[in-house]
Design a protein around this motif. Structure first.
Motif, PDB file in Angstrom:
ATOM      1  N   GLN A 318       0.838  -1.202   0.000  1.00 25.83           N
ATOM      2  CA  GLN A 318       0.000   0.000   0.000  1.00 25.83           C
ATOM      3  C   GLN A 318       0.875   1.255   0.000  1.00 25.83           C
ATOM      4  OE1 GLN A 318      -3.423   0.091   2.639  1.00 25.83           O
ATOM      5  NE2 GLN A 318      -3.259  -2.119   2.978  1.00 25.83           N
ATOM      6  N   TYR A 319       0.380   2.276  -0.685  1.00 28.68           N
ATOM      7  CA  TYR A 319       1.082   3.562  -0.746  1.00 28.68           C
ATOM      8  C   TYR A 319       0.662   4.406   0.448  1.00 28.68           C
ATOM      9  CZ  TYR A 319       2.521   8.180  -2.504  1.00 28.68           C
ATOM     10  OH  TYR A 319       3.089   9.419  -2.650  1.00 28.68           O
ATOM     11  N   VAL A 320       1.624   4.773   1.269  1.00 27.26           N
ATOM     12  CA  VAL A 320       1.370   5.523   2.498  1.00 27.26           C
ATOM     13  C   VAL A 320       1.697   6.995   2.253  1.00 27.26           C
ATOM     14  CG1 VAL A 320       1.960   5.757   4.943  1.00 27.26           C
ATOM     15  CG2 VAL A 320       1.898   3.485   3.875  1.00 27.26           C
ATOM     16  N   TYR A 321       0.781   7.877   2.622  1.00 28.25           N
ATOM     17  CA  TYR A 321       0.974   9.306   2.381  1.00 28.25           C
ATOM     18  C   TYR A 321       0.239  10.096   3.455  1.00 28.25           C
ATOM     19  CZ  TYR A 321      -3.824   9.577   0.633  1.00 28.25           C
ATOM     20  OH  TYR A 321      -5.195   9.551   0.534  1.00 28.25           O
ATOM     21  N   SER A 322       0.350  11.423   3.402  1.00 30.79           N
ATOM     22  CA  SER A 322      -0.348  12.271   4.361  1.00 30.79           C
ATOM     23  C   SER A 322      -0.582  13.640   3.734  1.00 30.79           C
ATOM     24  CB  SER A 322       0.450  12.392   5.669  1.00 30.79           C
ATOM     25  OG  SER A 322      -0.295  13.064   6.667  1.00 30.79           O
ATOM     26  N   ASP A 323      -0.910  14.590   4.574  1.00 29.04           N
ATOM     27  CA  ASP A 323      -1.146  15.967   4.154  1.00 29.04           C
ATOM     28  C   ASP A 323      -0.607  16.887   5.240  1.00 29.04           C
ATOM     29  OD1 ASP A 323      -2.838  18.583   4.141  1.00 29.04           O
ATOM     30  OD2 ASP A 323      -3.276  17.687   2.190  1.00 29.04           O
ATOM     31  N   PHE A 324       0.092  17.923   4.846  1.00 34.33           N
ATOM     32  CA  PHE A 324       0.731  18.809   5.812  1.00 34.33           C
ATOM     33  C   PHE A 324      -0.259  19.464   6.764  1.00 34.33           C
ATOM     34  CE2 PHE A 324       2.309  23.098   6.909  1.00 34.33           C
ATOM     35  CZ  PHE A 324       3.400  22.723   7.663  1.00 34.33           C
ATOM     36  N   CYS A 325      -1.434  19.802   6.259  1.00 38.10           N
ATOM     37  CA  CYS A 325      -2.407  20.512   7.085  1.00 38.10           C
ATOM     38  C   CYS A 325      -3.272  19.583   7.926  1.00 38.10           C
ATOM     39  CB  CYS A 325      -3.305  21.382   6.209  1.00 38.10           C
ATOM     40  SG  CYS A 325      -2.404  22.681   5.334  1.00 38.10           S
ATOM     41  N   ASP A 326      -3.458  18.357   7.474  1.00 35.29           N
ATOM     42  CA  ASP A 326      -4.327  17.411   8.173  1.00 35.29           C
ATOM     43  C   ASP A 326      -3.536  16.468   9.080  1.00 35.29           C
ATOM     44  OD1 ASP A 326      -6.909  15.799   8.470  1.00 35.29           O
ATOM     45  OD2 ASP A 326      -5.551  14.330   7.606  1.00 35.29           O
ATOM     46  N   GLY A 327      -2.422  15.943   8.588  1.00 39.04           N
ATOM     47  CA  GLY A 327      -1.543  15.111   9.400  1.00 39.04           C
ATOM     48  C   GLY A 327      -1.942  13.665   9.541  1.00 39.04           C
ATOM     49  N   THR A 328      -3.141  13.290   9.107  1.00 37.75           N
ATOM     50  CA  THR A 328      -3.565  11.895   9.199  1.00 37.75           C
ATOM     51  C   THR A 328      -2.744  11.036   8.238  1.00 37.75           C
ATOM     52  OG1 THR A 328      -5.822  12.557   9.754  1.00 37.75           O
ATOM     53  CG2 THR A 328      -5.526  10.310   8.952  1.00 37.75           C
ATOM     54  N   ILE A 329      -2.294   9.886   8.718  1.00 39.57           N
ATOM     55  CA  ILE A 329      -1.562   8.965   7.858  1.00 39.57           C
ATOM     56  C   ILE A 329      -2.581   8.092   7.137  1.00 39.57           C
ATOM     57  CG2 ILE A 329       0.289   7.271   7.724  1.00 39.57           C
ATOM     58  CD1 ILE A 329       1.091  10.057   8.854  1.00 39.57           C
ATOM     59  N   ARG A 330      -2.515   8.073   5.819  1.00 34.48           N
ATOM     60  CA  ARG A 330      -3.471   7.344   4.990  1.00 34.48           C
ATOM     61  C   ARG A 330      -2.735   6.419   4.034  1.00 34.48           C
ATOM     62  NH1 ARG A 330      -8.318  10.240   5.665  1.00 34.48           N
ATOM     63  NH2 ARG A 330      -7.968  12.295   6.615  1.00 34.48           N
ATOM     64  N   SER A 331      -3.481   5.511   3.433  1.00 33.82           N
ATOM     65  CA  SER A 331      -2.861   4.609   2.463  1.00 33.82           C
ATOM     66  C   SER A 331      -3.805   4.338   1.310  1.00 33.82           C
ATOM     67  CB  SER A 331      -2.441   3.295   3.123  1.00 33.82           C
ATOM     68  OG  SER A 331      -3.569   2.514   3.483  1.00 33.82           O
ATOM     69  N   LEU A 332      -3.213   4.012   0.170  1.00 30.08           N
ATOM     70  CA  LEU A 332      -3.954   3.614  -1.018  1.00 30.08           C
ATOM     71  C   LEU A 332      -3.610   2.165  -1.336  1.00 30.08           C
ATOM     72  CD1 LEU A 332      -3.289   6.671  -3.389  1.00 30.08           C
ATOM     73  CD2 LEU A 332      -5.215   6.352  -1.821  1.00 30.08           C
ATOM     74  N   GLN A 333      -4.637   1.353  -1.547  1.00 33.85           N
ATOM     75  CA  GLN A 333      -4.429   0.004  -2.047  1.00 33.85           C
ATOM     76  C   GLN A 333      -4.331   0.087  -3.563  1.00 33.85           C
ATOM     77  OE1 GLN A 333      -7.411  -1.339   1.505  1.00 33.85           O
ATOM     78  NE2 GLN A 333      -7.712  -2.321  -0.495  1.00 33.85           N
ATOM     79  N   LEU A 334      -3.290  -0.497  -4.125  1.00 33.57           N
ATOM     80  CA  LEU A 334      -3.001  -0.341  -5.546  1.00 33.57           C
ATOM     81  C   LEU A 334      -2.985  -1.681  -6.263  1.00 33.57           C
ATOM     82  CD1 LEU A 334       0.010   2.161  -5.262  1.00 33.57           C
ATOM     83  CD2 LEU A 334      -2.383   2.736  -5.697  1.00 33.57           C
TER      84      LEU A 334
END
Length: 378
Positions: A318-334
């Motif tokens: 899974q691709y793990v990413y986030s957002d500078f303003c939100d900070g939640t760690i999220r992932s994409l199943q690819l």
């Protein structure tokens, strides 16, 4: 292999989140994602405005700090600086020390920074026995910047051994100089060069715009606004780019490992899959594999890595990413460049400015305030 040398100088630096203002929220969410991996964030160190990390010799993670220092992380935490260029850079706008990378044999170390004039610069050092050799320092490529934002600045050695450099569109807002779609500039591009093949570098002969009139040979992909963080999947070699949006849409772009380059990701005619200010979608536009707007969360995507570690089996691939303003760690199943599921991993890293991948594939989260977290199983 035939390579053409070139002494032009140009490169990229950083878009520092503090001024990376853009977009977020979810669009076209895939249905029925599998259950999210159970993770936690373990605080392993505190740095001074960490901006980038790279797996180094001896299994240590090297951490770049925006004011100009590089330190190594081990089980005892961060050591003393192994490199200090703080007298050569500034932290105004989105400037500073923005990226670091090693070649595959840990024989050369590369830094990406903006100099005192704001010029994006990539320098090279030889490495011996795990230590930087300061006397070997040389400048590989430079690129002047018209504004202090949208510098990009991330650098990676690709699976092919070449150096990839991300450069933003030059800054201001709305790409006033049209750099994203202009192949006669390195701004708004992902570059691919051979830093060891010439002085100061060579052009790989299979770059997509070699010998194309009015196009720069260094360009690998274009149509990027501020590709703040990009990475290669350590399992497949696929390329993923987190490109910061303007006002409405954040995007994650993708290219297969077998790509011949030349992808046009659309900026500034497009912002994600949407025409920007009346723009016309280019015929060769490669749309993002994922985009989100700012109505629910975030404002500036922080690209990460496809997880290839062993500690969290449910996160693998899974691709793990986030957002500078939100900070939640999220992932994409690819799956073959398609998003088949999206996950909120249930942890928050604060003002997430970057990710780093350790030598064994485990992932680290860097917050601009100083926290260095490792993503561990819950």
């Amino acid at each position: 292999m035939r390579v053409r040398t070139r002494s032009s100088a140009i490169i990229g630096t950083i878009c520092l989140v503090a001024s990376l203002a853009l977009t977020t929220a979810s669009a076209d969410e895939p249905a029925a994602p599998r259950q999210a991996a159970q993770v936690t964030l373990k605080n392993v160190a505190t740095a001074q405005n960490p901006t980038a990390g790279a797996a180094g010799p001896g299994g240590k993670l090297w951490i770049a700090e925006r004011p100009g220092t590089v330190r190594t992380l081990d089980s005892k935490g961060l050591g003393k600086p192994v490199l200090d260029i703080s007298a050569e850079t500034t932290t105004d706008g989105e400037r500073g020390l923005l990226g670091i990378a090693f070649d595959k044999k840990f024989a050369h170390f590369y830094i990406s920074f903006t100099n005192l004039e704001g010029t994006s610069t990539v320098d090279e050092f030889a490495v011996r026995h795990g230590r930087i050799q300061p006397h070997t320092r040389r400048t590989v490529i430079t690129q002047t910047q018209p504004y202090s934002n949208h510098n990009g600045g991330d650098i990676k050695i690709g699976p092919d051994g070449y150096l990839y450099i991300a450069l933003g569109d030059g800054g201001s807002g709305g790409d006033p100089h049209g750099n994203g779609q202009n192949l006669d500039t390195l701004l708004g591009k992902l570059l691919r060069i051979d830093p060891r093949g010439g002085k100061p570098y060579a052009i790989p002969p299979d770059n997509p715009f070699v010998d194309v009139p009015n196009a720069r040979d260094e360009i690998w992909a274009y149509g990027l606004r501020n590709p703040w963080r990009f990475s290669f999947d350590a399992g497949t070699g696929d390329l993923l780019i987190g490109d910061v949006g303007q006002n409405d849409w954040e995007e994650i772009d993708w290219a297969a490992a077998g790509s011949k380059g030349g992808e046009n990701y659309g900026w500034s005619q497009m912002e994600g899959t949407h025409p920007f200010r009346g723009g016309t979608e280019p015929a060769n536009h490669v749309p993002p594999i994922h985009e989100y707007d700012r109505t629910n969360f975030g404002c500036s995507v922080t690209g990460g890595f496809v997880y290839r570690g062993k500690a969290i089996a449910a996160l693998k691939g899974q691709y793990v990413y986030s957002d500078f303003c939100d900070g939640t760690i999220r992932s994409l199943q690819l799956e073959n460049g398609k998003v088949t599921g999206t996950n909120d991993l249930g942890v928050n890293g604060g003002e997430v400015v970057s990710f780093a991948q350790g030598g064994k594939g485990e992932l680290y989260v860097l917050a601009i305030g100083g926290s260095v977290f490792r993503i561990d199983p819950a």
